[in-house]
Design a protein around this motif. Structure first.
Motif, PDB file in Angstrom:
ATOM      1  N   THR A   1      83.302  59.067  14.669  1.00 41.28           N
ATOM      2  CA  THR A   1      83.259  58.426  15.984  1.00 41.28           C
ATOM      3  C   THR A   1      82.961  56.936  15.856  1.00 41.28           C
ATOM      4  O   THR A   1      83.597  56.087  16.526  1.00 41.28           O
ATOM      5  N   LEU A   2      81.997  56.601  14.972  1.00 42.69           N
ATOM      6  CA  LEU A   2      81.661  55.185  14.785  1.00 42.69           C
ATOM      7  C   LEU A   2      82.836  54.417  14.198  1.00 42.69           C
ATOM      8  O   LEU A   2      83.106  53.272  14.602  1.00 42.69           O
ATOM      9  N   MET A   3      83.548  55.012  13.245  1.00 40.56           N
ATOM     10  CA  MET A   3      84.695  54.326  12.651  1.00 40.56           C
ATOM     11  C   MET A   3      85.814  54.131  13.674  1.00 40.56           C
ATOM     12  O   MET A   3      86.571  53.146  13.618  1.00 40.56           O
ATOM     13  N   THR A   4      85.920  55.055  14.624  1.00 40.67           N
ATOM     14  CA  THR A   4      86.916  54.896  15.681  1.00 40.67           C
ATOM     15  C   THR A   4      86.612  53.655  16.521  1.00 40.67           C
ATOM     16  O   THR A   4      87.518  52.857  16.850  1.00 40.67           O
ATOM     17  N   TYR A   5      85.334  53.460  16.861  1.00 36.03           N
ATOM     18  CA  TYR A   5      84.957  52.260  17.624  1.00 36.03           C
ATOM     19  C   TYR A   5      85.162  51.002  16.770  1.00 36.03           C
ATOM     20  O   TYR A   5      85.544  49.932  17.277  1.00 36.03           O
ATOM     21  N   HIS A   6      84.880  51.083  15.468  1.00 38.37           N
ATOM     22  CA  HIS A   6      85.064  49.946  14.553  1.00 38.37           C
ATOM     23  C   HIS A   6      86.515  49.483  14.577  1.00 38.37           C
ATOM     24  O   HIS A   6      86.808  48.268  14.697  1.00 38.37           O
ATOM     25  N   LYS A   7      87.460  50.415  14.488  1.00 37.48           N
ATOM     26  CA  LYS A   7      88.884  50.074  14.496  1.00 37.48           C
ATOM     27  C   LYS A   7      89.322  49.571  15.855  1.00 37.48           C
ATOM     28  O   LYS A   7      90.144  48.636  15.963  1.00 37.48           O
ATOM     29  N   ASN A   8      88.791  50.176  16.930  1.00 35.73           N
ATOM     30  CA  ASN A   8      89.197  49.749  18.269  1.00 35.73           C
ATOM     31  C   ASN A   8      88.776  48.313  18.566  1.00 35.73           C
ATOM     32  O   ASN A   8      89.504  47.547  19.233  1.00 35.73           O
ATOM     33  N   ILE A   9      87.568  47.905  18.075  1.00 37.49           N
ATOM     34  CA  ILE A   9      87.106  46.528  18.318  1.00 37.49           C
ATOM     35  C   ILE A   9      88.024  45.535  17.605  1.00 37.49           C
ATOM     36  O   ILE A   9      88.475  44.538  18.191  1.00 37.49           O
ATOM     37  N   LYS A  10      88.330  45.793  16.334  1.00 37.12           N
ATOM     38  CA  LYS A  10      89.188  44.871  15.588  1.00 37.12           C
ATOM     39  C   LYS A  10      90.604  44.868  16.174  1.00 37.12           C
ATOM     40  O   LYS A  10      91.266  43.820  16.200  1.00 37.12           O
ATOM     41  N   ARG A  11      91.086  46.026  16.653  1.00 39.74           N
ATOM     42  CA  ARG A  11      92.427  46.077  17.220  1.00 39.74           C
ATOM     43  C   ARG A  11      92.484  45.300  18.547  1.00 39.74           C
ATOM     44  O   ARG A  11      93.467  44.598  18.829  1.00 39.74           O
ATOM     45  N   GLU A  12      91.402  45.386  19.353  1.00 40.58           N
ATOM     46  CA  GLU A  12      91.391  44.701  20.648  1.00 40.58           C
ATOM     47  C   GLU A  12      91.362  43.182  20.485  1.00 40.58           C
ATOM     48  O   GLU A  12      92.124  42.446  21.131  1.00 40.58           O
ATOM     49  N   PHE A  13      90.499  42.696  19.563  1.00 43.73           N
ATOM     50  CA  PHE A  13      90.436  41.259  19.325  1.00 43.73           C
ATOM     51  C   PHE A  13      91.689  40.769  18.617  1.00 43.73           C
ATOM     52  O   PHE A  13      92.174  39.655  18.865  1.00 43.73           O
ATOM     53  N   GLY A  14      92.208  41.581  17.729  1.00 40.78           N
ATOM     54  CA  GLY A  14      93.405  41.164  16.992  1.00 40.78           C
ATOM     55  C   GLY A  14      94.613  41.081  17.893  1.00 40.78           C
ATOM     56  O   GLY A  14      95.514  40.247  17.665  1.00 40.78           O
ATOM     57  N   ARG A  15      94.707  41.940  18.933  1.00 41.25           N
ATOM     58  CA  ARG A  15      95.830  41.884  19.856  1.00 41.25           C
ATOM     59  C   ARG A  15      95.837  40.550  20.619  1.00 41.25           C
ATOM     60  O   ARG A  15      96.901  39.982  20.895  1.00 41.25           O
ATOM     61  N   ARG A  16      94.647  40.023  20.945  1.00 41.91           N
ATOM     62  CA  ARG A  16      94.577  38.789  21.729  1.00 41.91           C
ATOM     63  C   ARG A  16      94.900  37.553  20.881  1.00 41.91           C
ATOM     64  O   ARG A  16      95.597  36.633  21.331  1.00 41.91           O
ATOM     65  N   TYR A  17      94.403  37.563  19.608  1.00 38.16           N
ATOM     66  CA  TYR A  17      94.586  36.382  18.770  1.00 38.16           C
ATOM     67  C   TYR A  17      95.611  36.605  17.662  1.00 38.16           C
ATOM     68  O   TYR A  17      95.692  35.802  16.736  1.00 38.16           O
ATOM     69  N   ARG A  18      96.384  37.640  17.724  1.00 40.62           N
ATOM     70  CA  ARG A  18      97.439  37.957  16.778  1.00 40.62           C
ATOM     71  C   ARG A  18      96.885  38.091  15.357  1.00 40.62           C
ATOM     72  O   ARG A  18      97.406  37.529  14.390  1.00 40.62           O
TER      73      ARG A  18
END
Length: 389
Positions: A312-329
């Motif tokens: 569960t924690l690793m899922t949140y870890h990936k979601n945070i990086k994916r969300e920020f990465g989507r905004r700044y490519r």
């Protein structure tokens, strides 16, 4: 009413026991040495072996062979039907054969007081009427019943007297309530009916008066003629002609009757158990769709029981990086340090130290449920970062 598992198990056990007992009883009946009442094969007090041997000693030709099926030979002068079994009824072809034989001069003697005998006598217009108490002894009524002389009354031992609307018969023996033995002519033959069974038995022949009564009954029979005992309706059918198909086997063979009895028990047990005859129709509440929250809660409870906290924690870890990465490519698969360094270039106001610490803590391997809840709450705050802007 629905049965519990215990009740259903008990019902199954009872049915199995009853079926087993029925089959065992059928086998015992097939192998039992005890013959039916008044059978010429029976040495029991109620058997007819003594009558068979006694008539043979008197010079009569006695026979009980039905190995070729139910047939009355032309040389037979008398046919004795003594207390036939209730389960072996006379068939139409057998009636035709008996009537034809009587019409050509045969003498039919029927003695009995059971249901099968009642049906037999009904064919000749006679029936039974029960007495309130047993008729023990009775003097002979007909004056010609005197060969040999009837010096001692007959021991009747019966509860039944004959009733009829016919008037063309002769009463051979009677009680106050009605006749016990009658005779009448039919074409060239003769018919004798009696409800007195006891005089024909092994025990009855030992009592005075009974042998004289029987000799008077068969006095009209030619000594040179054959006396045929009906063992066919005592169940002695040791040939293929006795059972002509599955129906005869079911109703005549002991095992067949056991199968019928077992089938009846099974049908009754299924009816009493309330067994359904088809799938139950669902009520409206049962077919209503579940809410999305119920599915989410169910999956969450399953993962909680399985201990998937690190996943569960690793899922949140990936979601945070994916969300920020989507905004700044940014590529979310970059190492955390390189990812945060590039993120700081695009957004200098971002608290990269706090983000670095959160990502590090989300990668922990052994955490308890309390720490996991705190970390997921912090991760949810970071995921809502851009929504606050």
């Amino acid at each position: 009413m629905r049965l519990t598992k215990t009740d259903a198990r008990l019902a199954v056990i009872i049915v199995v026991v009853l079926v087993g007992l029925s089959i065992v009883a059928g086998f015992q009946q097939m192998t039992s040495p005890e013959a039916p009442m008044l059978s010429t094969e029976s040495l029991m007090p109620g058997g007819g072996k003594a009558l068979w041997l006694w008539l043979n000693e008197l010079g009569y030709q006695v026979e009980n062979d039905f190995s070729n099926g139910f047939l009355i030979p032309d040389e037979a002068s008398a046919f004795l039907v003594l207390q036939p079994l209730n389960t072996l009824r006379f068939q139409d072809k057998e009636w035709e054969l008996i009537d034809e034989w009587i019409d050509h001069g045969g003498t039919l003697i029927v003695a009995g007081n059971n249901y099968a005998t009642h049906l037999f006598m009904q064919r000749y217009g006679f029936g039974f009427r029960g007495a309130s108490e047993i008729i023990e002894t009775q003097a002979v009524y007909a004056p010609f019943m005197n060969s040999p002389p009837m010096s001692v009354p007959v021991t009747a031992n019966t509860y039944s007297v004959l009733i009829t609307e016919r008037s063309d018969y002769v009463t051979l023996a009677a009680a106050e309530r009605g006749p016990l033995a009658v005779s009448f002519n039919q074409e060239q033959g003769h018919v004798i009916l009696t409800t007195m069974v006891y005089p024909f038995t092994n025990r009855g022949l030992k009592e005075a008066g009974n042998p004289s009564f029987i000799l008077n009954i068969i006095a009209s029979i030619d000594v040179d003629g054959m006396i045929l005992f009906d063992e066919w309706h005592h169940g002695y059918r040791n040939n293929q002609a006795a059972i002509r198909g599955p129906v005869d086997w079911l109703f005549q063979a002991p095992i067949g009757r056991a199968v019928l009895f077992s089938a009846g028990i099974i049908v009754i047990s299924l009816g009493l158990s309330g067994r359904q005859f088809g799938p139950p129709l669902p009520v409206r509440q049962e077919i209503a769709r579940r809410s999305q929250l119920e599915y989410i809660s169910a999956v969450a409870n399953l993962r909680r029981r399985a201990g998937h906290r690190q996943h569960t924690l690793m899922t949140y870890h990936k979601n945070i990086k994916r969300e920020f990465g989507r905004r700044y490519r940014l590529d979310p698969d970059l190492d955390d340090e390189e990812y945060i360094a590039r993120l700081a270039v695009y957004n200098p106001t971002l608290d990269t130290a706090a983000l670095r610490d959160l990502l590090s803590r989300l990668k922990q391997e052994d955490v308890n449920e309390t720490v996991m809840v705190q970390l997921t709450a912090e991760a949810a705050e970071w995921l809502n970062y851009f929504q606050r802007k």
